[in-house]
Design an enzyme around this catalytic site. Structure first.
Site, short mmCIF file in Angstrom:
data_model
loop_
_atom_site.label_atom_id
_atom_site.label_comp_id
_atom_site.label_asym_id
_atom_site.label_seq_id
_atom_site.Cartn_x
_atom_site.Cartn_y
_atom_site.Cartn_z
N GLU A 1 -24.74 -9.23 47.99
CA GLU A 1 -23.81 -8.25 47.43
C GLU A 1 -22.39 -8.62 47.83
O GLU A 1 -22.15 -8.99 48.97
CB GLU A 1 -24.05 -6.83 47.99
CG GLU A 1 -25.20 -6.06 47.44
CD GLU A 1 -25.23 -4.64 48.04
OE1 GLU A 1 -24.17 -4.11 48.43
OE2 GLU A 1 -26.33 -4.08 48.12
N GLU B 1 -23.02 3.65 39.48
CA GLU B 1 -24.20 4.49 39.73
C GLU B 1 -23.69 5.90 40.03
O GLU B 1 -23.29 6.21 41.14
CB GLU B 1 -25.01 3.90 40.88
CG GLU B 1 -25.60 2.53 40.54
CD GLU B 1 -26.33 1.91 41.71
OE1 GLU B 1 -27.52 2.22 41.89
OE2 GLU B 1 -25.69 1.13 42.44
N LYS C 1 -24.81 8.30 43.07
CA LYS C 1 -24.66 7.92 44.48
C LYS C 1 -23.81 8.95 45.22
O LYS C 1 -22.78 9.40 44.70
CB LYS C 1 -23.99 6.55 44.59
CG LYS C 1 -24.96 5.39 44.55
CD LYS C 1 -24.27 4.11 44.98
CE LYS C 1 -25.29 3.01 45.25
NZ LYS C 1 -24.63 1.78 45.71
N GLU D 1 -17.78 4.65 45.98
CA GLU D 1 -19.20 4.29 45.97
C GLU D 1 -19.78 4.31 44.55
O GLU D 1 -20.78 3.67 44.28
CB GLU D 1 -20.00 5.24 46.86
CG GLU D 1 -19.84 4.98 48.34
CD GLU D 1 -20.45 3.65 48.76
OE1 GLU D 1 -21.59 3.37 48.37
OE2 GLU D 1 -19.78 2.89 49.46
#
Length: 461
Positions: free
Chosen positions: A266, A320, A323, A329
């Site tokens: 990542e 996302e 999250k 985030e």
């Protein structure tokens, strides 16, 4: 050093820019997270990926719909066994056999599964029992794969966060936390024996958040900067990504596994954040991901591992939206759910992205005389010029194809020559302002046309 390194910078530095590549880049991957309620169907995502030069995908589980959608695409997939599976995988070999039967065998060989990542950041989960179970779980998973799918060549690894390091600055001093060394040595010995990579999540974004100075931002974004000297190795690092990777490499070497393959599981940069989340902007996300792709394409490698690019999975394919935590985030996605890019970069696939060689004639016309070309300053170092090259070739409007092999400006194949062409391209494309020919004082304006033979440097009256 010879510049086979920077030639592949040519077609830009970013995911989805104006000068696309025709072929997949074997070292460029993306993370496909699913903590969201608005993602497109897997079949649409597969078509999206096939329209890019992304060649690898990392899943955090083993979603069957996604694995079926990726069948026949030549996109390799990392699948994951959750931290919650580790205890059963470690204690019962039949649990690993059942996991492989459910999550691997129905999909291979149609879908190319390259790695099973057992756990995610398990050694730093705070659960000592989980950490002690990690290696047995990996061993049982490997045995199950070897028995059930021996010809698939699937590796078994696990993913770590950068906080496994007690020290990484300077890179030559990289060291793991002492309490993690026994577990890490066991994992590394297993990876060495089975030929699997050590997977790590470096995030220059978080390094910048802890030190939000302008010079740190430039260092993190692959932009021109003064560099950071490592007195231990004598190397001057020109970007944080290389520094972090070599810090990991030093830590791995310090426990007896020098030269172990490292894969970036990542890395990324958020394009928005809450008030106070410094650096989380579209401009910075574009610069980081663009500079990263350009750096990978250059095949320069890192100072400790030169000459090849590290397999790198960019975080993330989509936002996302479920999250928890700060806005950042939920703001790493390269694409929106409607499949449009979040910001304009350059991994789009095209039928052809190369420029034909323009012959060997020495009588080709030169660019018209103009007041001002941007060229490297006398005394500029190769490290500075490589950073300039990475940066310039990743900017919109800068066409570095002529310095690709076979291009009109490929020869001489040196960092200085290629950087000169790219720096001038950036200067001209940016409006020919004096500040666009700074490159941290490693460049200078000249009225002498640097064009030669068939290589024409842009320049205006």
């Amino acid at each position: 050093m010879a510049l086979r390194n920077s030639l592949s910078l040519v077609i830009a530095a970013a995911l989805f820019l104006a000068v696309p590549f025709a072929k997949s880049q074997s070292f460029i991957g993306v993370n496909y997270g699913q903590v969201a309620d608005n993602l497109p169907p897997p079949e649409e995502t597969a078509r999206l990926l096939k329209s890019t030069t992304i060649s690898k995908v990392r899943l955090y589980g083993a979603d069957p719909a996604i694995l079926r959608a990726l069948a026949g695409t030549d996109i390799s997939v990392v699948i994951g066994a959750a931290n919650g599976d580790i205890a059963s995988l470690a204690s019962d070999p039949s649990a690993a056999t059942n996991w492989v039967s459910a999550n691997v065998l129905p999909f291979v060989p149609a879908t190319s599964i390259s790695v099973v990542a057992v756990g995610n950041e398990a050694l730093t989960s705070g659960d000592a029992t989980l950490a002690s179970q990690l290696l047995p779980a990996m061993q049982n998973m490997y045995s199950a794969l070897s028995a059930a799918a021996p010809s698939a060549g699937i590796k078994v690894s696990t993913v770590h966060i950068m906080t496994i390091l007690a020290q990484s600055d300077p890179p030559s001093s990289g060291a793991f936390h002492a309490d993690l060394v026994p577990a890490l040595k066991g994992v590394l010995a297993f990876l060495q024996k089975t030929g699997a990579p050590f997977m790590i999540n470096p995030y220059p974004y978080f390094a910048y958040r802890s030190d939000p100075r302008p010079e740190t931002l430039a260092f993190c974004l692959f932009q021109p900067n003064a560099g950071r000297h490592d007195a231990g190795s004598g190397v001057t690092y020109m970007n944080m990504f290389d520094a972090q990777l070599d810090g990991v490499g030093s830590a791995v070497a310090a426990v007896g596994f020098k030269g172990a393959e490292i894969v970036v599981a990542e890395t990324g940069w958020p394009y928005r954040g809450d008030e106070g989340e410094v650096g989380a902007t579209v401009e910075n996300a574009r610069a980081y991901n663009g500079g990263l792709v350009s750096h990978l394409r250059s095949l320069a490698g890192t100072p400790m591992a030169p000459g090849k690019s590290v397999d790198t999975y960019i975080f993330a394919l989509y936002d996302e939206d479920l999250k928890p935590g700060p806005t950042s985030e939920r703001s790493f996605g390269l694409f929106h759910p409607d499949l449009t890019p979040t910001y304009d970069v350059g991994l789009a696939r095209s039928p052809s992205s190369s420029t034909p060689a323009q012959g060997n004639s020495t009588s080709a016309p030169r660019a018209a005389a103009a007041k001002g070309w941007c060229v490297p300053r006398e005394g500029a170092t190769d490290a500075e010029l490589q950073a300039n090259l990475d940066f310039a070739c990743g900017q919109p409007g800068v066409d570095c194809r002529p310095i690709q092999e076979g291009g009109a400006c490929y020869l001489p194949n040196t960092i200085r020559s290629h950087a000169a062409y790219a720096m001038n391209q950036f200067y001209q494309a940016s409006g020919r302002n004096s500040w666009d020919c700074s490159f941290s004082d490693s460049a200078v304006l000249t009225t002498d046309n640097p064009s030669y033979a068939t290589c024409v440097y842009a320049g205006g009256q």
